[in-house]
Design an enzyme around this catalytic site. Sequence first.
Site, mmCIF file in Angstrom:
data_model
loop_
_atom_site.group_PDB
_atom_site.id
_atom_site.type_symbol
_atom_site.label_atom_id
_atom_site.label_comp_id
_atom_site.label_asym_id
_atom_site.label_seq_id
_atom_site.Cartn_x
_atom_site.Cartn_y
_atom_site.Cartn_z
ATOM 1 C CG ASP A 1 -1.931 1.121 1.200
ATOM 2 O OD1 ASP A 1 -1.831 1.961 0.277
ATOM 3 O OD2 ASP A 1 -2.795 1.152 2.085
ATOM 4 C CG ASP B 1 1.198 -3.394 10.677
ATOM 5 O OD1 ASP B 1 1.236 -2.168 10.547
ATOM 6 O OD2 ASP B 1 0.158 -4.063 10.745
ATOM 7 C CG ASP C 1 4.863 -11.745 4.478
ATOM 8 O OD1 ASP C 1 4.827 -12.984 4.595
ATOM 9 O OD2 ASP C 1 3.876 -11.045 4.205
ATOM 10 N N GLY D 1 34.459 -47.657 -7.304
ATOM 11 C CA GLY D 1 33.898 -48.408 -8.410
ATOM 12 C C GLY D 1 33.320 -49.738 -7.985
ATOM 13 N N GLY D 2 32.788 -49.803 -6.763
ATOM 14 C CA GLY D 2 32.117 -50.997 -6.293
ATOM 15 C C GLY D 2 33.030 -52.207 -6.240
ATOM 16 C CB SER E 1 33.649 -45.668 -3.570
ATOM 17 O OG SER E 1 32.407 -46.193 -3.961
ATOM 18 C CG ASP F 1 31.063 -42.708 -2.681
ATOM 19 O OD1 ASP F 1 32.141 -42.189 -2.977
ATOM 20 O OD2 ASP F 1 30.769 -43.892 -2.947
#
Length: 800
Positions: free
Chosen positions: A34, A40, A93, A322-323, A353, A638
Amino acid sequence: MSEKSTISCQEIRTFPTSLLTVKILQARNIIVDDLSSGADCYVTLWLPTASKEKLRTRTVLHSSALVWNETFYFMIQNQVKNILELRIYSEDDLLFTILFDVAEVAPGERVHVTFILNLEKMKQLEVEFIMKENLDHLEKLITNDVLVSRSVSCLNVCVAKRNNKRYSKEEDNLALQVKGSYEDRWKTALESGLIECFHFHYPTYWEPELNAILQHCSSNGEQDEHRSFASLTLPLKLVSAGQEVKVALPVSEDTSLELRLHRQSCSEQLDMRLGFDLCEEEKAFLHKRKNVVSAALKSILQLKKDLLDHEVPVVAVMAAGGGCRAMTSLYGQLSGLKKLGILDCITYIGGTSGSTWAMSNLYEDSAWSQKDLGRPICKAKKHMTKNKINVFSLEHLISYQKEMTQRAEDGISTSFNDLWAVALENILHGRVNDFKLSDQQQAVNQGQNPLPLYVALSVKENHISTFDFKEWCEFSPYEVGFLKYGAFIHSEDFGSDFFMGRLMRKIPESRLCYLEALWSNILAVNFLDVWNCLSSTDESWQKLIQSKIRNIEESYVPPKSSTYLGTSWMCPDGMLFKIIRNVLTDCPLHYHIHNFLKGLHMHKDYYQDSQFSVWKDSQLDQFPNQLTPSEDDICLVDAAYFINTSCPPLLRKERKVDVILSFDYTPDNPFQSIEQTQKYCLEQGIPFPRILLCEEDMKNPRECYLFVDDENRKAPIVLHFPLVNDTFQKFKEPGVERGQYERTVPLSGHCSPYHLMNFRYSEKDFDALLKLTDYNIRNNRDKILKAISLAIEWKKMSGN
């Protein structure tokens, strides 16, 4: 005035505190919607290095001239980085946020600051600051010039619960709170005839308040926080150290609840190490290991005399992830180094890993590198080739849940990774394995094996991308710590509760399987994705999973004939599906654990410290209120989320690594990790050779590449070993041609068994990959010895 002493190689200094006065004067032109009226508005103040409480002004109603003239006080320590956060709100806000470095106000000064919020519309906030040094209040600090540990006090509150008819009818609760303390709050039911004591640990010069509130409980036993019939607020500065104070909390006209308060100072001895140097245990290891390396080099290089101490090079293995492919390959490479006699020349082995699975298995034997590796390799082969259909059988799942329940009772935050950990333990060991990270000290206490180093990434979950913020976390048998902050704890204390560098609550050290899951939890997420595709139709669940996934082999589509883990583990229907779904949906996917940096503050000059800058990864480092010490938990993932490498621990300048054997296990792009490592080092100012490759290298990679920076001898000499099937197609042993119909190794493509998520190899597949990586090492013996000889030559020339 200052006082210096040394505790565990940590410097203690005494500094005065200061009183900061902040007066919120007024705001101009703060117009929201406004145009004919103002807003406020109110202002909040938060200075986390002085208090955990957020203060606020009153709300000014409907006025274009927002005048507050409200004053707030903070007791601060100028040796820490004090960033005051001012926020302007219109109702609820948020309009503006202001970050103000309190260091801009010198002691004895009165500073009037006008913060320009919008230059075009001249929106501004006027604030007055006054700094007054308080020489009567001195505080002892411990710092490494990046982190600061402050003095801590402990408040003991004993509650004498007297008989009262009211309590026998209504089990009302007493709530005790000290904001900013480690404990924060305690609650207790008011039962007759008992005395109960509670502790609160808090930074001494915060001078918080003790809040005691008697609260009603509803008929169903739930607490109603809005229905209190007695309360007490006591500033703790009124409680002198070493003295007991009795306080009465009135319950009725003739009845009161007695609180006995006693405050004492906590020990100045920290339970963590603040410093960027190596710990004393690692220094002792290096001294012993140097003798082993020196003797091995004299034999291999056929030297006529012993190397001097400063001439012995530090050689490190840098294994990628790489597993199971990484695990199997590392076994083969270490076997090759053993056969060449070079394994005794290695000082460090870094892993991440899947490569950590091989390392953790080997280090259960305190003399593994002095023995033939056939036995641990046969053990790994047995578990790699076994049927894993029962890993998630109902029987195993029940045992997993029991263990996770016990971990939760021990105060450990459980997640999907706990399920992944015990499943991984079943896959790799076939049994419960009580071995722990700290147990690996027995394998290095005489320098008999290389020192293992593991790495993970600390990230901010959800609201900040891994690529925007990440911090290296290093694990060794001796310590776990953050490289950037120079903060380390004993490995057996990882997972325990810390506050301001003090151990608050000791939690039993986890079995090593839980760390293996942490170091390789990118596999857990990918497995979760596969299982979700097989079993779940819940759209929200699918979105949750997809938001968590970054597959490091995104181009892979599993063939129908694959021994792919997702199809061998899961039966997606029935009770098993429901139990696993509950476990997964109730817990976060990342590995959360108590933050051992909790409570520590950033030093006033932390951002200028060269050690901190080396590991700076993001712009967030410029906002100390958001860094890791401010978190209750740390979130670890990882390292492959960023770079599929174990380089950061090995590149610490304190370790002085001269030669790196870089082992890569990515079949499709074997130079990606080493190129990313070089780019990262360039950005961070870490010495590292340039990775120069031609087009032919990218199309047809060779077995070994030597990278040397002749202009900067502080950079390590790097030997990079891609996972390739080059001359091995023609030779089965160095110099020994293979038969016409002998089998080669399909590393990539849909016919390959070595994809990331395959956890079951045939015996032929396992042996083929093992022999390939063993061969690639032995076939490049001369290059390895050339790199080591060059390092010795450089060290002789430098004289140190």
